[in-house]
Design a protein around this motif. Structure first.
Motif, mmCIF file in Angstrom:
data_model
loop_
_atom_site.group_PDB
_atom_site.id
_atom_site.type_symbol
_atom_site.label_atom_id
_atom_site.label_comp_id
_atom_site.label_asym_id
_atom_site.label_seq_id
_atom_site.Cartn_x
_atom_site.Cartn_y
_atom_site.Cartn_z
ATOM 1 N N ASN A 1 0.665 -1.171 -0.001
ATOM 2 C CA ASN A 1 0.050 0.035 -0.023
ATOM 3 C C ASN A 1 0.873 1.127 0.075
ATOM 4 N N LEU B 1 1.049 4.187 -2.624
ATOM 5 C CA LEU B 1 0.886 5.764 -2.702
ATOM 6 C C LEU B 1 2.135 6.535 -3.052
ATOM 7 N N SER C 1 -12.332 0.154 -2.033
ATOM 8 C CA SER C 1 -10.733 -0.059 -2.191
ATOM 9 C C SER C 1 -9.968 0.747 -3.567
ATOM 10 N N LYS D 1 -7.372 4.622 -1.858
ATOM 11 C CA LYS D 1 -5.633 5.279 -2.049
ATOM 12 C C LYS D 1 -5.492 6.348 -2.826
ATOM 13 N N PRO E 1 -4.204 7.894 6.734
ATOM 14 C CA PRO E 1 -5.155 7.128 6.800
ATOM 15 C C PRO E 1 -5.828 6.600 8.182
ATOM 16 N N SER F 1 -6.928 -1.594 2.804
ATOM 17 C CA SER F 1 -6.283 -1.144 1.508
ATOM 18 C C SER F 1 -5.604 -0.018 1.613
ATOM 19 N N THR F 2 -5.769 0.751 2.633
ATOM 20 C CA THR F 2 -4.917 1.811 2.947
ATOM 21 C C THR F 2 -4.183 1.708 4.302
ATOM 22 N N THR G 1 -1.170 1.641 5.622
ATOM 23 C CA THR G 1 0.263 2.016 5.267
ATOM 24 C C THR G 1 1.337 1.258 6.269
#
Length: 324
Positions: free
Chosen positions: A107, A111, A188, A192, A267, A278-279, A281
């Motif tokens: 993830n 980003l 999802s 991001k 996040p 999904s976010t 990090t």
């Protein structure tokens, strides 16, 4: 032949082979220096060390000691209370075999791809424009830096209001032109990019300042010579500006790489790591271990993250040296 010294004089004279008598050498003068003067000389030599000693003490106490303490902690299963049990590389093996750890790194990598390349292009364009405008130059420079100095939690709350699926301003605009609402923060596919847009908006002004400082080191005569040769603005930008900004751009890439892999507040406040992690990090995954008082695993996670970031940064530094 020695001339007689005046009565009471402290200076010793010696006679050379030619010319008048000269004062005695430094050895003789040092021997003749009073004790108070020698003490003052030692104080002058020790003064720089005394001035930097507070910084060295603070650096050792708040940087070096926590570093070694965290390294030792990464080999234990300490949970904040009680005695720590030595587990060797158990925490590292657990993380390297954990799919959630690799998912958090993935993830952060996504980003990075969404943020850094776009940010470099935007920063060069904005810096060139700021360097060429004549009126209100200071106002525009300050305007680009304002998001960087704003509190991150406040910006995250603004993002929630703007991109909420039901009452957000962005979906209201889409509805006004006949488009369906988008689940910016609850799907999802869009979560991001929405976080990447927040990070872009906040930190691009800082990168613009770095690029602008490098741009002002470029010799204006190069552009004049290129104009005489018939090169247009785009050709000058690609053949003169970008190559001469290479060091500033690589410095920005290293800084932003460190920043992206440490993203936590965005996040945590906006999406809580969802939907479906999904976010989540690398920074948020590390926080989750610490929040569960799993400090040994969290310490091992932090060192693995340091290794990854250092590897990426060294890669860019080697690329810069290869270009040189």
């Amino acid at each position: 032949m020695t001339r007689p010294a005046p009565s009471g004089a402290a200076t010793v004279f010696r006679e050379g082979r030619r010319g008048p008598a000269v004062p005695a050498g430094p050895r003789t003068a040092k021997a003749a220096a009073p004790r108070g003067r020698r003490t003052f000389s030692w104080r002058r030599r020790l003064a720089p060390y005394a001035f930097v000693l507070p910084f060295v003490a603070v650096f050792l106490a708040f940087s070096i000691y926590p570093l070694f303490f965290t390294l030792r902690l990464s080999f234990t299963d300490w949970h904040g209370t009680g005695a720590a049990q030595w587990v060797g590389f158990g925490n590292y093996r657990y993380l390297l075999a954990n799919s959630a750890f690799w998912s958090s790194l993935g993830n952060s990598a996504v980003l990075w791809l969404l943020v850094v390349p776009v940010q470099l292009v935007l920063s060069v364009i904005v810096a060139v424009l700021l360097n060429t405008i004549k009126r209100l130059r200071s106002f525009y420079r300050v305007a680009f830096v304002v998001p960087f100095v704003m509190p991150l939690v406040a910006i995250a709350q603004i993002w929630i209001v703007l991109f909420d699926q039901n009452y957000g301003a962005v979906n209201a605009v889409l509805g006004a032109v006949g488009l369906p609402p988008v689940g910016w923060l609850v799907t999802s596919a869009w979560a991001k990019p929405t976080l990447a847009l927040l990070f872009l908006w906040k930190t691009t002004g800082f990168v613009v300042l770095i690029v602008l400082s490098g741009l002002q080191q470029v010799e204006p005569g190069l552009y004049e010579a290129a104009s005489l040769d018939g090169a247009g603005r785009v050709r000058q930008l690609w053949s003169i500006t970008v190559p001469l900004l290479r060091r500033s751009l690589m410095f920005s890439v290293v800084l932003q790489t460190l920043a992206v892999f440490q993203i936590f507040t965005e996040p945590y406040v906006v999406t809580k790591g969802g939907p479906y992690n999904s976010t989540t990090t690398a920074g948020l995954f590390l926080f989750n271990h610490i929040n569960r008082a799993d400090l040994g695993t969290g310490a091992a996670n932090s060192f693995l993250l340091v290794i990854v970031v250092m590897a990426v940064s060294l890669l860019f530094v080697r690329l810069l040296r290869a270009e040189d």
